[in-house]
Design a protein around this motif. Structure first.
Motif, PDB file in Angstrom:
ATOM      1  N   ALA A 194      94.649 -18.633 -41.349  1.00  0.00           N
ATOM      2  CA  ALA A 194      95.822 -18.970 -41.788  1.00  0.00           C
ATOM      3  C   ALA A 194      95.957 -19.216 -43.238  1.00  0.00           C
ATOM      4  N   ALA A 195      95.030 -20.178 -43.620  1.00  0.00           N
ATOM      5  CA  ALA A 195      95.073 -20.904 -44.642  1.00  0.00           C
ATOM      6  C   ALA A 195      94.597 -19.891 -45.809  1.00  0.00           C
ATOM      7  N   ALA A 196      93.707 -18.858 -45.571  1.00  0.00           N
ATOM      8  CA  ALA A 196      93.375 -17.717 -46.443  1.00  0.00           C
ATOM      9  C   ALA A 196      94.435 -16.964 -46.858  1.00  0.00           C
ATOM     10  N   GLN A 197      95.385 -16.760 -46.054  1.00  0.00           N
ATOM     11  CA  GLN A 197      96.497 -15.974 -46.329  1.00  0.00           C
ATOM     12  C   GLN A 197      97.792 -16.736 -46.851  1.00  0.00           C
ATOM     13  N   VAL A 198      97.776 -17.770 -47.273  1.00  0.00           N
ATOM     14  CA  VAL A 198      98.835 -18.420 -48.026  1.00  0.00           C
ATOM     15  C   VAL A 198      99.033 -17.843 -49.563  1.00  0.00           C
ATOM     16  N   PRO A 199      99.922 -17.478 -49.753  1.00  0.00           N
ATOM     17  CA  PRO A 199     100.015 -16.899 -51.314  1.00  0.00           C
ATOM     18  C   PRO A 199      99.935 -17.964 -52.265  1.00  0.00           C
ATOM     19  N   MET A 200      99.107 -18.067 -53.268  1.00  0.00           N
ATOM     20  CA  MET A 200      99.364 -19.101 -54.279  1.00  0.00           C
ATOM     21  C   MET A 200      99.737 -18.451 -55.666  1.00  0.00           C
ATOM     22  N   GLN A 201     100.753 -19.189 -56.367  1.00  0.00           N
ATOM     23  CA  GLN A 201     100.969 -18.535 -57.533  1.00  0.00           C
ATOM     24  C   GLN A 201      99.939 -18.857 -58.712  1.00  0.00           C
ATOM     25  N   VAL A 202      99.706 -18.205 -59.458  1.00  0.00           N
ATOM     26  CA  VAL A 202      98.738 -18.426 -60.786  1.00  0.00           C
ATOM     27  C   VAL A 202      99.774 -18.980 -61.651  1.00  0.00           C
ATOM     28  N   CYS A 203      99.252 -19.932 -62.745  1.00  0.00           N
ATOM     29  CA  CYS A 203     100.100 -20.389 -63.713  1.00  0.00           C
ATOM     30  C   CYS A 203      99.225 -20.539 -65.040  1.00  0.00           C
ATOM     31  N   TRP A 204      99.302 -19.650 -66.021  1.00  0.00           N
ATOM     32  CA  TRP A 204      98.611 -20.155 -67.342  1.00  0.00           C
ATOM     33  C   TRP A 204      99.587 -21.118 -68.217  1.00  0.00           C
ATOM     34  N   THR A 205      98.878 -22.043 -68.455  1.00  0.00           N
ATOM     35  CA  THR A 205      99.482 -23.288 -69.337  1.00  0.00           C
ATOM     36  C   THR A 205      99.073 -23.502 -70.540  1.00  0.00           C
ATOM     37  N   LEU A 206     100.004 -23.611 -71.796  1.00  0.00           N
ATOM     38  CA  LEU A 206      99.356 -23.703 -73.147  1.00  0.00           C
ATOM     39  C   LEU A 206      99.650 -25.127 -73.269  1.00  0.00           C
ATOM     40  N   MET A 207      98.651 -25.635 -73.778  1.00  0.00           N
ATOM     41  CA  MET A 207      98.849 -27.081 -74.530  1.00  0.00           C
ATOM     42  C   MET A 207      98.752 -26.885 -75.781  1.00  0.00           C
ATOM     43  N   ALA A 208      99.572 -27.670 -76.946  1.00  0.00           N
ATOM     44  CA  ALA A 208      99.510 -27.556 -78.140  1.00  0.00           C
ATOM     45  C   ALA A 208     100.201 -28.482 -78.916  1.00  0.00           C
ATOM     46  N   VAL A 209      99.699 -28.802 -80.317  1.00  0.00           N
ATOM     47  CA  VAL A 209     100.299 -29.785 -81.019  1.00  0.00           C
ATOM     48  C   VAL A 209     100.690 -29.089 -82.408  1.00  0.00           C
ATOM     49  N   THR A 210     101.841 -29.133 -82.916  1.00  0.00           N
ATOM     50  CA  THR A 210     102.551 -28.513 -83.987  1.00  0.00           C
ATOM     51  C   THR A 210     103.110 -29.409 -84.683  1.00  0.00           C
ATOM     52  N   ASP A 211     103.489 -29.054 -86.095  1.00  0.00           N
ATOM     53  CA  ASP A 211     104.468 -29.869 -86.834  1.00  0.00           C
ATOM     54  C   ASP A 211     105.800 -29.892 -86.128  1.00  0.00           C
ATOM     55  N   GLU A 212     106.734 -30.917 -86.290  1.00  0.00           N
ATOM     56  CA  GLU A 212     107.634 -30.948 -85.816  1.00  0.00           C
ATOM     57  C   GLU A 212     108.733 -29.637 -86.078  1.00  0.00           C
ATOM     58  N   PRO A 213     109.215 -29.137 -85.058  1.00  0.00           N
ATOM     59  CA  PRO A 213     109.878 -27.762 -85.524  1.00  0.00           C
ATOM     60  C   PRO A 213     111.313 -28.311 -85.892  1.00  0.00           C
ATOM     61  N   SER A 270      96.392 -17.100 -75.046  1.00  0.00           N
ATOM     62  CA  SER A 270      96.802 -18.307 -76.008  1.00  0.00           C
ATOM     63  C   SER A 270      97.710 -17.737 -77.051  1.00  0.00           C
ATOM     64  N   GLU A 271      97.407 -16.520 -77.639  1.00  0.00           N
ATOM     65  CA  GLU A 271      98.184 -15.854 -78.613  1.00  0.00           C
ATOM     66  C   GLU A 271      99.704 -15.836 -78.088  1.00  0.00           C
ATOM     67  N   ALA A 272      99.597 -15.118 -76.888  1.00  0.00           N
ATOM     68  CA  ALA A 272     100.967 -14.547 -76.335  1.00  0.00           C
ATOM     69  C   ALA A 272     101.965 -15.783 -76.276  1.00  0.00           C
ATOM     70  N   LEU A 273     101.188 -16.826 -75.584  1.00  0.00           N
ATOM     71  CA  LEU A 273     101.907 -18.081 -75.162  1.00  0.00           C
ATOM     72  C   LEU A 273     102.590 -18.792 -76.483  1.00  0.00           C
ATOM     73  N   ARG A 274     101.645 -18.771 -77.425  1.00  0.00           N
ATOM     74  CA  ARG A 274     102.042 -19.514 -78.785  1.00  0.00           C
ATOM     75  C   ARG A 274     103.123 -18.641 -79.450  1.00  0.00           C
ATOM     76  N   ASP A 275     103.233 -17.163 -79.337  1.00  0.00           N
ATOM     77  CA  ASP A 275     104.332 -16.321 -79.825  1.00  0.00           C
ATOM     78  C   ASP A 275     105.442 -16.714 -79.267  1.00  0.00           C
TER      79      ASP A 275
END
Ligand SMILES: Cc1cc2nc3c(=O)[nH]c(=O)nc-3n(C[C@H](O)[C@H](O)[C@H](O)COP(=O)(O)OP(=O)(O)OC[C@H]3O[C@@H](n4cnc5c(N)ncnc54)[C@H](O)[C@@H]3O)c2cc1C
Length: 366
Positions: A194-213, A270-275
């Protein structure tokens, strides 16, 4: 194998091992310890918190100096609808390890975060919530539990290439389902499946420091289209340190985008999420990237809970239990309630075979 503890029958307080020191494990541990059990937690990561996580790192400023920065790259905030979790939140607010967060919402905030209007963060970082619940309980971090063994009078766990010397009366797995499944397989085949069949979502997360926009400031924005579905100004959350002239971002890709890029190289993600971030916060302009990195959560949130599932699984005859957000819902509070259920089921049915059915129903009602 030599053991340093006497058989379970000669001891008074039940000895309980909890594998997984995220929200569910911490809630279970605190409740069991309060009722007199001797609880030991094990976690594979360097510290407690699980998906309530904060990454601390350094970035190099324009003068070449290294500056500290932190990103809450798992759960960004949480809410409290149930009386049980509200009680914890009230305690945290009074003692300073939880703060209320009233983010300025971005204009594109099309999708609600589903958490209601009362939002909270742990201080100084998200794991503080689990630290507070676990308190002075014994915790062993830094190595995964790789197997569970039934021995006379209880259980032993395998970790770091050997058997842990202590014998436990009960074992609780407070893990994402895919990680619980292999540990359960030799002892509870149906639970494992039962546990093996539970679908879990993937999440790509970007962490960034930029100049204040330039442009209108916001703290939380939930884009309704594009790769990102949540953007948070981490530096403007309570208890975080702002960096003058700069912005600290946590930007989460949607489940659909993350699934379709699950095996993409980190550099391309990383490039796609920064864009995508730039298109939202400074459309047509540019952002100067001072620091950026991505993290892939393979088991970010359960897409759905197993059909008709109770809030935890407890087999009193074996002394084996399972809890975690996947049994209740994809939130910090759901994980807390599952852990609480686990402890209550163990207290109320310590000696007969029983599966508990508390949390899911209660969570749905509140
Ligand atoms: C990117 C992201 C954003 C989110 N945003 C929010 C949000 O805004 N609000 C909200 O309420 N919820 C959010 N969530 C969901 C929330 O974080 C989870 O529902 C909750 O933290 C799950 O807690 P848990 O105890 O069930 O599991 P986990 O936190 O995953 O804890 C399981 C623990 O088990 C450990 N472990 C795994 N395998 C082993 C092993 N073999 N041996 C030993 N230890 C092991 C792990 O290291 C981990 O510490 C988010 C989650 C993610 C990933």
């Amino acid at each position: 194998m030599h053991t340093t503890t006497p058989p379970a029958s000669l001891r008074s307080a039940p000895q309980i091992a909890i594998v997984g020191a995220g929200m569910a494990g911490a809630a279970c541990a605190r409740t069991l310890a309060a009722s007199g059990a001797q609880v030991t937690l094990f976690d594979k990561s360097r510290g407690v918190g699980g998906r309530l996580s904060t990454r601390r790192t350094v970035w190099t400023d324009a003068q070449g100096a290294e500056q500290p920065v932190q990103f809450d790259h798992g759960a960004t905030h949480f809410s409290a609808h149930s009386l049980a979790f509200q009680t914890v939140v009230q305690q945290g607010l009074a003692e300073g390890w939880i703060a209320r967060w009233a983010p300025r919402m971005g204009l594109q905030d099309a999708a609600p975060d589903g958490l209601g209007s009362d939002r909270f963060v742990a201080v100084p970082g998200m794991p503080a919530l689990c630290h507070a619940l676990i308190g002075a309980l014994e915790v062993h971090c830094g190595a995964p539990v790789t197997a569970l063994h039934r021995v006379r009078g209880g259980w032993q766990i395998e970790r770091d290439g050997g058997l842990w010397p202590q014998r436990f009366d009960h074992i609780v797995l407070a893990l994402p389902p895919a990680q619980a499944a292999p540990l359960l397989r030799p002892h509870a085949t149906r639970w494992s499946e039962a546990a093996a069949q539970v679908p879990m979502q993937v999440c790509w997360t970007l962490m960034a420091v930029t100049d204040e926009p330039p442009g209108p400031a916001f703290d939380l924005l939930q884009p309704s289209h594009g790769p990102l579905d949540r953007i948070v100004r981490n530096d403007r959350k309570p208890g975080r340190t702002p960096i003058p002239g700069h912005a600290v971002w946590v930007a989460q890709a949607s489940a659909a985008w993350s699934a379709s890029h699950v095996d993409a190289p980190a550099a391309a993600v990383s490039e796609a999420l920064r864009d995508a971030l730039r298109a939202v916060v400074n459309p047509g302009g540019s952002l100067r990237w001072c620091h950026s990195t991505v993290h892939r959560w393979l088991y970010a949130r359960p897409a759905r809970t197993p059909l008709g599932t109770p809030g935890c699984w407890w087999d009193a005859a074996k002394g084996l239990g399972v809890c975690g957000d996947f049994l209740v819902g994809p939130q910090v509070e759901a994980a807390f309630l599952s852990g609480l259920d686990m402890a209550q089921a163990m207290r109320s049915a310590p000696a007969t075979r029983r599966t508990a059915a508390h949390g899911a129903a209660r969570f749905a009602r509140l």
